[in-house]
Design a protein around this motif. Structure first.
Motif, PDB file in Angstrom:
ATOM      1  N   GLN A 236      32.289  -8.995  72.300  1.00  7.03           N
ATOM      2  CA  GLN A 236      33.145  -7.889  71.871  1.00  7.03           C
ATOM      3  C   GLN A 236      32.679  -7.341  70.522  1.00  7.03           C
ATOM      4  O   GLN A 236      32.607  -6.125  70.320  1.00  7.03           O
ATOM      5  CB  GLN A 236      34.599  -8.366  71.787  1.00  7.03           C
ATOM      6  N   TRP A 237      32.352  -8.238  69.626  1.00  6.16           N
ATOM      7  CA  TRP A 237      31.915  -7.826  68.295  1.00  6.16           C
ATOM      8  C   TRP A 237      30.601  -7.052  68.354  1.00  6.16           C
ATOM      9  O   TRP A 237      30.393  -6.087  67.614  1.00  6.16           O
ATOM     10  CB  TRP A 237      31.807  -9.044  67.402  1.00  6.16           C
ATOM     11  N   ASP A 238      29.692  -7.462  69.233  1.00  2.78           N
ATOM     12  CA  ASP A 238      28.411  -6.770  69.353  1.00  2.78           C
ATOM     13  C   ASP A 238      28.601  -5.299  69.693  1.00  2.78           C
ATOM     14  O   ASP A 238      27.852  -4.439  69.228  1.00  2.78           O
ATOM     15  CB  ASP A 238      27.540  -7.443  70.417  1.00  2.78           C
ATOM     16  N   ASN A 239      29.605  -4.995  70.519  1.00  4.89           N
ATOM     17  CA  ASN A 239      29.879  -3.594  70.836  1.00  4.89           C
ATOM     18  C   ASN A 239      30.223  -2.805  69.582  1.00  4.89           C
ATOM     19  O   ASN A 239      29.731  -1.696  69.358  1.00  4.89           O
ATOM     20  CB  ASN A 239      31.048  -3.489  71.822  1.00  4.89           C
ATOM     21  N   PHE A 240      31.070  -3.383  68.731  1.00  6.73           N
ATOM     22  CA  PHE A 240      31.532  -2.645  67.566  1.00  6.73           C
ATOM     23  C   PHE A 240      30.504  -2.613  66.451  1.00  6.73           C
ATOM     24  O   PHE A 240      30.527  -1.726  65.604  1.00  6.73           O
ATOM     25  CB  PHE A 240      32.874  -3.205  67.095  1.00  6.73           C
ATOM     26  N   LEU A 241      29.573  -3.571  66.469  1.00  5.15           N
ATOM     27  CA  LEU A 241      28.488  -3.507  65.501  1.00  5.15           C
ATOM     28  C   LEU A 241      27.715  -2.206  65.646  1.00  5.15           C
ATOM     29  O   LEU A 241      27.265  -1.608  64.664  1.00  5.15           O
ATOM     30  CB  LEU A 241      27.541  -4.696  65.682  1.00  5.15           C
ATOM     31  N   HIS A 242      27.548  -1.752  66.886  1.00  3.25           N
ATOM     32  CA  HIS A 242      26.805  -0.514  67.124  1.00  3.25           C
ATOM     33  C   HIS A 242      27.508   0.679  66.486  1.00  3.25           C
ATOM     34  O   HIS A 242      26.857   1.629  66.042  1.00  3.25           O
ATOM     35  CB  HIS A 242      26.658  -0.272  68.631  1.00  3.25           C
ATOM     36  N   ILE A 243      28.829   0.640  66.455  1.00  2.67           N
ATOM     37  CA  ILE A 243      29.578   1.742  65.853  1.00  2.67           C
ATOM     38  C   ILE A 243      29.699   1.546  64.345  1.00  2.67           C
ATOM     39  O   ILE A 243      29.527   2.475  63.563  1.00  2.67           O
ATOM     40  CB  ILE A 243      30.987   1.847  66.462  1.00  2.67           C
ATOM     41  N   LEU A 244      29.957   0.310  63.924  1.00  3.16           N
ATOM     42  CA  LEU A 244      30.270   0.059  62.529  1.00  3.16           C
ATOM     43  C   LEU A 244      29.049  -0.032  61.623  1.00  3.16           C
ATOM     44  O   LEU A 244      29.048   0.511  60.528  1.00  3.16           O
ATOM     45  CB  LEU A 244      31.066  -1.246  62.409  1.00  3.16           C
ATOM     46  N   ARG A 245      28.006  -0.730  62.079  1.00  6.84           N
ATOM     47  CA  ARG A 245      26.896  -1.019  61.176  1.00  6.84           C
ATOM     48  C   ARG A 245      26.281   0.264  60.622  1.00  6.84           C
ATOM     49  O   ARG A 245      26.094   0.427  59.426  1.00  6.84           O
ATOM     50  CB  ARG A 245      25.832  -1.847  61.894  1.00  6.84           C
ATOM     51  N   GLU A 246      25.983   1.212  61.502  1.00  3.68           N
ATOM     52  CA  GLU A 246      25.399   2.462  61.060  1.00  3.68           C
ATOM     53  C   GLU A 246      26.494   3.471  60.712  1.00  3.68           C
ATOM     54  O   GLU A 246      26.303   4.340  59.873  1.00  3.68           O
ATOM     55  CB  GLU A 246      24.483   3.029  62.150  1.00  3.68           C
ATOM     56  N   GLY A 247      27.651   3.324  61.355  1.00  2.00           N
ATOM     57  CA  GLY A 247      28.724   4.265  61.100  1.00  2.00           C
ATOM     58  C   GLY A 247      29.278   4.159  59.685  1.00  2.00           C
ATOM     59  O   GLY A 247      29.655   5.152  59.080  1.00  2.00           O
ATOM     60  N   LEU A 248      29.297   2.933  59.125  1.00  2.00           N
ATOM     61  CA  LEU A 248      29.833   2.767  57.783  1.00  2.00           C
ATOM     62  C   LEU A 248      29.052   3.591  56.772  1.00  2.00           C
ATOM     63  O   LEU A 248      29.625   4.246  55.918  1.00  2.00           O
ATOM     64  CB  LEU A 248      29.787   1.283  57.389  1.00  2.00           C
ATOM     65  N   SER A 249      27.724   3.593  56.903  1.00  8.00           N
ATOM     66  CA  SER A 249      26.916   4.350  55.963  1.00  8.00           C
ATOM     67  C   SER A 249      27.055   5.846  56.189  1.00  8.00           C
ATOM     68  O   SER A 249      26.756   6.648  55.321  1.00  8.00           O
ATOM     69  CB  SER A 249      25.436   3.951  56.096  1.00  8.00           C
ATOM     70  N   GLY A 250      27.541   6.223  57.385  1.00  5.39           N
ATOM     71  CA  GLY A 250      27.727   7.632  57.690  1.00  5.39           C
ATOM     72  C   GLY A 250      29.143   8.108  57.436  1.00  5.39           C
ATOM     73  O   GLY A 250      29.486   9.230  57.768  1.00  5.39           O
ATOM     74  N   GLY A 251      29.994   7.256  56.884  1.00  3.76           N
ATOM     75  CA  GLY A 251      31.339   7.683  56.538  1.00  3.76           C
ATOM     76  C   GLY A 251      32.445   6.938  57.270  1.00  3.76           C
ATOM     77  O   GLY A 251      33.612   7.052  56.922  1.00  3.76           O
ATOM     78  N   ASN A 252      32.105   6.154  58.281  1.00  5.37           N
ATOM     79  CA  ASN A 252      33.158   5.433  58.996  1.00  5.37           C
ATOM     80  C   ASN A 252      33.760   4.349  58.110  1.00  5.37           C
ATOM     81  O   ASN A 252      33.047   3.641  57.414  1.00  5.37           O
ATOM     82  CB  ASN A 252      32.609   4.771  60.265  1.00  5.37           C
ATOM     83  N   GLU A 253      35.080   4.218  58.180  1.00  2.00           N
ATOM     84  CA  GLU A 253      35.776   3.186  57.419  1.00  2.00           C
ATOM     85  C   GLU A 253      36.385   2.197  58.415  1.00  2.00           C
ATOM     86  O   GLU A 253      36.769   2.576  59.522  1.00  2.00           O
ATOM     87  CB  GLU A 253      36.881   3.816  56.564  1.00  2.00           C
ATOM     88  N   SER A 254      36.482   0.942  58.026  1.00  2.00           N
ATOM     89  CA  SER A 254      36.977  -0.042  58.986  1.00  2.00           C
ATOM     90  C   SER A 254      37.869  -1.067  58.300  1.00  2.00           C
ATOM     91  O   SER A 254      37.710  -1.388  57.127  1.00  2.00           O
ATOM     92  CB  SER A 254      35.808  -0.756  59.676  1.00  2.00           C
ATOM     93  N   MET A 255      38.819  -1.570  59.085  1.00  2.00           N
ATOM     94  CA  MET A 255      39.689  -2.647  58.639  1.00  2.00           C
ATOM     95  C   MET A 255      39.741  -3.704  59.731  1.00  2.00           C
ATOM     96  O   MET A 255      39.992  -3.398  60.890  1.00  2.00           O
ATOM     97  CB  MET A 255      41.112  -2.147  58.354  1.00  2.00           C
ATOM     98  N   LEU A 256      39.476  -4.952  59.361  1.00  2.00           N
ATOM     99  CA  LEU A 256      39.565  -6.069  60.281  1.00  2.00           C
ATOM    100  C   LEU A 256      40.699  -6.969  59.821  1.00  2.00           C
ATOM    101  O   LEU A 256      40.743  -7.371  58.652  1.00  2.00           O
ATOM    102  CB  LEU A 256      38.245  -6.862  60.303  1.00  2.00           C
ATOM    103  N   VAL A 257      41.621  -7.289  60.727  1.00  2.00           N
ATOM    104  CA  VAL A 257      42.800  -8.079  60.382  1.00  2.00           C
ATOM    105  C   VAL A 257      42.826  -9.343  61.235  1.00  2.00           C
ATOM    106  O   VAL A 257      42.656  -9.276  62.459  1.00  2.00           O
ATOM    107  CB  VAL A 257      44.107  -7.279  60.632  1.00  2.00           C
ATOM    108  N   GLY A 258      43.043 -10.480  60.608  1.00  2.00           N
ATOM    109  CA  GLY A 258      43.124 -11.709  61.389  1.00  2.00           C
ATOM    110  C   GLY A 258      43.443 -12.907  60.526  1.00  2.00           C
ATOM    111  O   GLY A 258      43.578 -12.811  59.305  1.00  2.00           O
ATOM    112  N   ASP A 259      43.560 -14.064  61.176  1.00  3.18           N
ATOM    113  CA  ASP A 259      43.852 -15.322  60.486  1.00  3.18           C
ATOM    114  C   ASP A 259      43.160 -16.432  61.266  1.00  3.18           C
ATOM    115  O   ASP A 259      43.503 -16.691  62.427  1.00  3.18           O
ATOM    116  CB  ASP A 259      45.364 -15.569  60.428  1.00  3.18           C
ATOM    117  N   VAL A 260      42.184 -17.094  60.658  1.00  2.97           N
ATOM    118  CA  VAL A 260      41.424 -18.120  61.373  1.00  2.97           C
ATOM    119  C   VAL A 260      42.321 -19.272  61.821  1.00  2.97           C
ATOM    120  O   VAL A 260      41.999 -19.978  62.789  1.00  2.97           O
ATOM    121  CB  VAL A 260      40.262 -18.662  60.512  1.00  2.97           C
TER     122      VAL A 260
END
Length: 319
Positions: A236-260
């Motif tokens: 699941q994470w690999d899918n979002f890496l494609h959007i987030l990794r390059e998207g962050l430098s292009g202006g995308n903002e992200s929030m990850l919420v959780g508790d181990v």
């Protein structure tokens, strides 16, 4: 207009109003993380002026996604609540728009257990298998195990091989597991049916080989939030890496919420270590960033919280 910060504690307000860059929120049980998440989404719409269709909010279950849509509607008054979905639901949205990249129609089928059992019935009849050899439930488990662990690149066969080639692989198989597995892939291809594992991997494949499609989704999704991140699997994470990794430098903002401490789906492939630190390196964020913490438990008595923390402290020393 509703004051979205009213009733929030200081930690929640900080999580809601921090809207730029990568944000990791470590939220304990009963700390109001869902409230913070929904108010942040509404804050982006009402106060920042982001269109709902440019926001993706991913949560773990359909029930949680439906409840979140209702909360967002109440807070914003908008019928368009954006992409509020499960991981699989988001993949359905991508594939309904871009399944042509894998030569599948937009009206592909999302298979449930009854659909899979109907396919297995055909396979068993064709190859003379009996339920004594393997029940349908065991066969479904075996297929999932094959897709996740033993043949993780199976989806390339499903995408690239013709129906005749899959049929030949099915007919020439001699081991029981292979007969059922390749018979199932053949049946899937016949009706353009995808199960939950396929939804993730087909989307990942498209993002991997179609840069224009990946860029389109990066540009569309200006803000991305993922809830219950401790239960996110590597796939699941690999899918979002494609959007987030390059998207962050292009202006995308992200929030990850959780508790181990609430990670309960390791048996299904979830990996809490992604939330617990690896996420920074995988996104290319090598500068350490302080995680936002929602620590005030609003749900449980103090004695229960203290016992829970003591139990986890003991577990950490044992592990």
């Amino acid at each position: 207009m509703i004051d979205l910060l009213e009733g929030l504690n200081e930690q929640q307000r900080e999580a809601v109003t921090t809207t730029e860059g990568f944000i990791r929120v470590v939220a304990g049980a009963g700390s109001g993380k869902t409230r913070a998440l929904t108010h942040r989404l509404a804050y982006l719409v009402n106060d920042i002026g982001i269109l709902p269709r440019n926001i993706l909010c991913v949560t773990f279950t359909n029930k949680a996604a439906n409840e979140m849509r209702q909360r967002i509607h109440q807070l914003t008054g908008a019928n368009d609540t954006g992409y509020i979905n499960t991981f699989h639901g988001f993949c359905v949205s991508v594939l309904q728009e871009d399944s042509h990249a894998v030569s599948y129609p937009k009206n592909f089928l999302v298979l449930d257990n009854s659909d899979i059992d109907a396919m297995l019935e055909i396979i068993y009849e064709e190859r003379g298998l009996t339920l004594r050899a393997m029940t349908f439930g065991d066969a479904r488990d075996m297929i999932e195990n094959q897709k996740l662990f033993r043949k993780p690149e199976y989806y390339k066969d499903l995408i690239r091989m013709t129906l005749d080639e899959l049929y030949e692989k099915y007919q020439t198989a001699t081991k029981k597991d292979d007969i059922i597995f390749y018979g199932y892939l053949h049946q899937q291809k016949k009706c353009f049916g995808l199960d939950y594992n396929d939804l993730l991997l087909f989307t990942l494949y498209i993002f991997s080989v179609e840069p224009d499609i990946k860029r389109k989704w990066q540009e569309r999704l200006e803000y991305i939030m993922i809830d219950e991140f401790q239960d996110t699997s590597r796939m699941q994470w690999d899918n979002f890496l494609h959007i987030l990794r390059e998207g962050l430098s292009g202006g995308n903002e992200s929030m990850l919420v959780g508790d181990v401490k609430q990670a309960i789906y390791r048996w299904r492939g979830s990996d809490w270590r992604i939330l617990n630190g690896e996420v920074h390196q995988e996104l290319g964020l090598y500068t350490p960033r302080e995680a936002h913490r929602l620590a005030a438990n609003r749900r449980s008595m103090r004695e229960i919280v203290e016992f829970n923390n003591h139990l986890f402290d003991r577990c950490n020393t044992l592990l």
